[in-house]
Design an enzyme around this catalytic site. Sequence first.
Site, PDB file in Angstrom:
ATOM      1  NE  ARG A 107      22.704  17.904   2.626  1.00 41.98           N
ATOM      2  CZ  ARG A 107      23.127  19.420   2.062  1.00 41.98           C
ATOM      3  NH1 ARG A 107      22.587  20.428   1.447  1.00 41.98           N
ATOM      4  NH2 ARG A 107      24.589  18.397   2.201  1.00 41.98           N
ATOM      5  CE  LYS A 129       5.017   3.759   8.481  1.00 45.03           C
ATOM      6  NZ  LYS A 129       4.803   2.334   9.256  1.00 45.03           N
ATOM      7  CD  GLU A 171      -4.967  -1.204   5.237  1.00 38.54           C
ATOM      8  OE1 GLU A 171      -4.897  -1.631   6.440  1.00 38.54           O
ATOM      9  OE2 GLU A 171      -3.787  -1.791   4.375  1.00 38.54           O
ATOM     10  CE  LYS A 210      -1.168   6.101   8.784  1.00 40.99           C
ATOM     11  NZ  LYS A 210      -1.269   5.513   7.746  1.00 40.99           N
ATOM     12  CD  GLU A 220       6.473   2.337  11.828  1.00 45.72           C
ATOM     13  OE1 GLU A 220       6.914   1.854  11.650  1.00 45.72           O
ATOM     14  OE2 GLU A 220       5.023   1.280  11.818  1.00 45.72           O
ATOM     15  NE  ARG A 225       3.381   4.877  11.730  1.00 48.28           N
ATOM     16  CZ  ARG A 225       3.428   5.861  11.357  1.00 48.28           C
ATOM     17  NH1 ARG A 225       3.671   7.547  12.036  1.00 48.28           N
ATOM     18  NH2 ARG A 225       3.224   6.376  10.147  1.00 48.28           N
ATOM     19  CG  ASN A 229       1.301  -3.404  11.445  1.00 53.37           C
ATOM     20  OD1 ASN A 229       1.281  -3.282  10.027  1.00 53.37           O
ATOM     21  ND2 ASN A 229       2.373  -2.842  11.688  1.00 53.37           N
ATOM     22  CG  HIS A 232      -1.121  -4.758   8.084  1.00 50.05           C
ATOM     23  ND1 HIS A 232      -2.810  -4.743   7.911  1.00 50.05           N
ATOM     24  CD2 HIS A 232      -1.177  -4.104   7.048  1.00 50.05           C
ATOM     25  CE1 HIS A 232      -2.897  -3.710   7.728  1.00 50.05           C
ATOM     26  NE2 HIS A 232      -2.270  -3.309   6.621  1.00 50.05           N
ATOM     27  CG  HIS A 236       3.149  -6.798   5.310  1.00 50.30           C
ATOM     28  ND1 HIS A 236       2.826  -6.452   6.678  1.00 50.30           N
ATOM     29  CD2 HIS A 236       2.350  -6.447   4.841  1.00 50.30           C
ATOM     30  CE1 HIS A 236       2.564  -5.111   6.066  1.00 50.30           C
ATOM     31  NE2 HIS A 236       2.283  -4.890   4.727  1.00 50.30           N
ATOM     32  CG  HIS A 249      -2.137  -4.006   1.410  1.00 52.23           C
ATOM     33  ND1 HIS A 249      -0.614  -4.863   2.091  1.00 52.23           N
ATOM     34  CD2 HIS A 249      -2.680  -3.152   2.183  1.00 52.23           C
ATOM     35  CE1 HIS A 249      -1.172  -4.706   3.143  1.00 52.23           C
ATOM     36  NE2 HIS A 249      -1.469  -3.124   3.720  1.00 52.23           N
TER      37      HIS A 249
HETATM   38  N1  NAD Z   1       3.620   5.172   3.493  1.00 49.73           N
HETATM   39  C1  NAD Z   1       2.497   4.606   4.177  1.00 49.73           C
HETATM   40  O1  NAD Z   1       2.449   4.939   5.182  1.00 49.73           O
HETATM   41  C2  NAD Z   1       1.878   3.531   3.435  1.00 49.73           C
HETATM   42  C3  NAD Z   1       0.627   3.150   4.342  1.00 49.73           C
HETATM   43  C4  NAD Z   1       0.215   1.869   3.056  1.00 49.73           C
HETATM   44  C5  NAD Z   1       0.498   1.030   2.288  1.00 49.73           C
HETATM   45  N2  NAD Z   1       1.292   1.955   1.577  1.00 49.73           N
HETATM   46  C6  NAD Z   1       1.801   2.053   0.095  1.00 49.73           C
HETATM   47  O2  NAD Z   1       0.407   1.851  -0.615  1.00 49.73           O
HETATM   48  C7  NAD Z   1       0.697   1.480  -2.343  1.00 49.73           C
HETATM   49  C8  NAD Z   1      -0.731   0.245  -2.124  1.00 49.73           C
HETATM   50  O3  NAD Z   1      -1.097   2.413  -2.712  1.00 49.73           O
HETATM   51  P1  NAD Z   1      -1.942   2.023  -3.490  1.00 49.73           P
HETATM   52  O4  NAD Z   1      -3.203   0.963  -3.491  1.00 49.73           O
HETATM   53  O5  NAD Z   1      -3.227   2.975  -3.719  1.00 49.73           O
HETATM   54  O6  NAD Z   1      -2.110   1.343  -4.860  1.00 49.73           O
HETATM   55  P2  NAD Z   1      -1.783   2.131  -6.688  1.00 49.73           P
HETATM   56  O7  NAD Z   1      -1.397   3.860  -5.937  1.00 49.73           O
HETATM   57  O8  NAD Z   1      -0.736   1.416  -7.067  1.00 49.73           O
HETATM   58  O9  NAD Z   1      -3.239   1.872  -7.015  1.00 49.73           O
HETATM   59  C9  NAD Z   1      -3.940   0.461  -7.009  1.00 49.73           C
HETATM   60  C10 NAD Z   1      -4.249   1.693  -9.190  1.00 49.73           C
HETATM   61  O10 NAD Z   1      -4.910   2.909  -8.948  1.00 49.73           O
HETATM   62  C11 NAD Z   1      -4.698   2.827  -9.812  1.00 49.73           C
HETATM   63  N3  NAD Z   1      -5.662   4.455  -9.601  1.00 49.73           N
HETATM   64  C12 NAD Z   1      -5.370   5.165  -8.712  1.00 49.73           C
HETATM   65  N4  NAD Z   1      -6.580   6.004  -8.365  1.00 49.73           N
HETATM   66  C13 NAD Z   1      -7.192   5.030  -9.324  1.00 49.73           C
HETATM   67  C14 NAD Z   1      -7.954   6.473  -9.926  1.00 49.73           C
HETATM   68  N5  NAD Z   1      -8.644   8.252  -9.144  1.00 49.73           N
HETATM   69  N6  NAD Z   1      -8.140   6.829 -10.965  1.00 49.73           N
HETATM   70  C15 NAD Z   1      -8.416   5.436 -11.785  1.00 49.73           C
HETATM   71  N7  NAD Z   1      -6.586   4.479 -11.662  1.00 49.73           N
HETATM   72  C16 NAD Z   1      -6.537   4.895 -10.089  1.00 49.73           C
HETATM   73  C17 NAD Z   1      -3.408   3.521 -10.446  1.00 49.73           C
HETATM   74  O11 NAD Z   1      -2.720   4.284 -11.222  1.00 49.73           O
HETATM   75  C18 NAD Z   1      -3.466   1.393  -9.539  1.00 49.73           C
HETATM   76  O12 NAD Z   1      -3.425   1.221 -10.887  1.00 49.73           O
HETATM   77  C19 NAD Z   1       1.742  -0.168  -1.501  1.00 49.73           C
HETATM   78  O13 NAD Z   1       3.219   0.154  -2.312  1.00 49.73           O
HETATM   79  C20 NAD Z   1       1.718   0.384   0.070  1.00 49.73           C
HETATM   80  O14 NAD Z   1       3.465   0.297   0.503  1.00 49.73           O
HETATM   81  C21 NAD Z   1       2.148   3.244   2.490  1.00 49.73           C
HETATM   82 ZN    ZN Z   2      -2.385  -2.263   4.732  1.00 47.98          ZN
END
Ligand code: NAD
Ligand code: ZN
Length: 344
Positions: A107, A129, A171, A210, A220, A225, A229, A232, A236, A249
């Site tokens: 939990r 989130k 971003e 942020k 939200e 918040r 976007n 976005h 998206h 992205h």
């Molecule tokens: N929770 C939120 O508020 C929020 C906000 C924005 C995005 N997201 C989520 O984040 C995700 C995207 O995150 P991302 O762009 O970091 O993608 P990711 O986690 O897939 O990382 C991108 C790539 O970089 C590699 N990588 C990461 N750090 C590394 C490092 N230091 N050295 C070498 N390789 C490295 C990973 O293995 C992967 O192949 C999506 O799923 C999105 O929905 C969430």
């Molecule tokens: Zn984004």
Amino acid sequence: MGERPSVKIAHSSGSYEVLFASFSEAVDALPGDAFVVTDRNVAKLWRVDGLASHAVVPGEISKSVDTWKDILEWLADSGACRRSTVVALGGGVVGDLAGFVASAYMRGIPAIQIPTSLLAMVDSSVGGKVGIDLPQGKNLVGAFHPPTAVWICLETLSTLPQREFINGVSEVVKYGFILDPALQERLAKERLASGSVDLEQIVRRCVELKAEIVSQDEFETTGQRAILNFGHTVGHALERVTGYGPLLHGEAVAVGMLVEARLGQSLGITSADTVSEVERTLRTQGLPISHPSLHETGEMLKAMAVDKKATKGRLAFSLLTGVGQCKLVQDVPSESVEAVLRAC
Ligand SMILES: NC(=O)c1ccc[n+]([C@@H]2O[C@H](COP(=O)([O-])OP(=O)(O)OC[C@H]3O[C@@H](n4cnc5c(N)ncnc54)[C@H](O)[C@@H]3O)[C@@H](O)[C@H]2O)c1
Ligand SMILES: [Zn+2]
């Protein structure tokens, strides 16, 4: 450690700090009863010795019910208890996935984020989130589960592939345009890189921005918040129309920011100078400014209608009222969006 100011983030059930430190300092500060979740790329490069760890397949594919279940079972098999901590070491995928595991295991147990991608540092690790995808759509299952601490170790960016770094810059550009003229001015001048002298200051500023927005609208509900976007709604849709493959992205959001700036212009909200500034900054940072799929207007509009900000098929956008300021605009007619997409 003390000379590097942290950012304190308040939420409804407490607060946490975003700390800037070396990787070894962050690892040394982890509790002994920590369970590290990472991905196989990061596991090879940034090792955490002496703690239980689980590495998932890199990429969005791991934000799945199956992987989430695997990690929960690994925690149970390894004897994790209520006082144990989940550590998310990786990009946004690991952060969202491991955070969602922590939100559900017994939990809810504490989670510490150690973001290793620029996108995760400036965006996903902050705000609470967490979640996973379903075949029906991205981020359809999740929770609000703020971490107990976020450790930002900028040195981890030294191994991040260049394209992934620029993906995160998108971003950063967004924060400049919607909230901070000084940040925007800096980004218009010179490309941000993992070796930039002002990188720490810039990442800290994004986290502060942020945090400020999230604290005004933690769940939200107030619409505050939603200004985050900017770029976005179109971004998206572009990701969806292109099949979540060719565009990262942040790349889709970059294209989306320029389209939405032009949309703002067509609605008399954004000035021509601001639109030019968006284009110039994206170019400076090596981000894309257009994509052929924008012209698939029917598909794009359909994808936008399922965007979470669209209520009953009416479109809402975060639009620029100047450089460093924006407002949420409801009920944008789809004809206006279509006209802008056609002209792109
Ligand atoms: N929770 C939120 O508020 C929020 C906000 C924005 C995005 N997201 C989520 O984040 C995700 C995207 O995150 P991302 O762009 O970091 O993608 P990711 O986690 O897939 O990382 C991108 C790539 O970089 C590699 N990588 C990461 N750090 C590394 C490092 N230091 N050295 C070498 N390789 C490295 C990973 O293995 C992967 O192949 C999506 O799923 C999105 O929905 C969430
Ligand atoms: Zn984004």
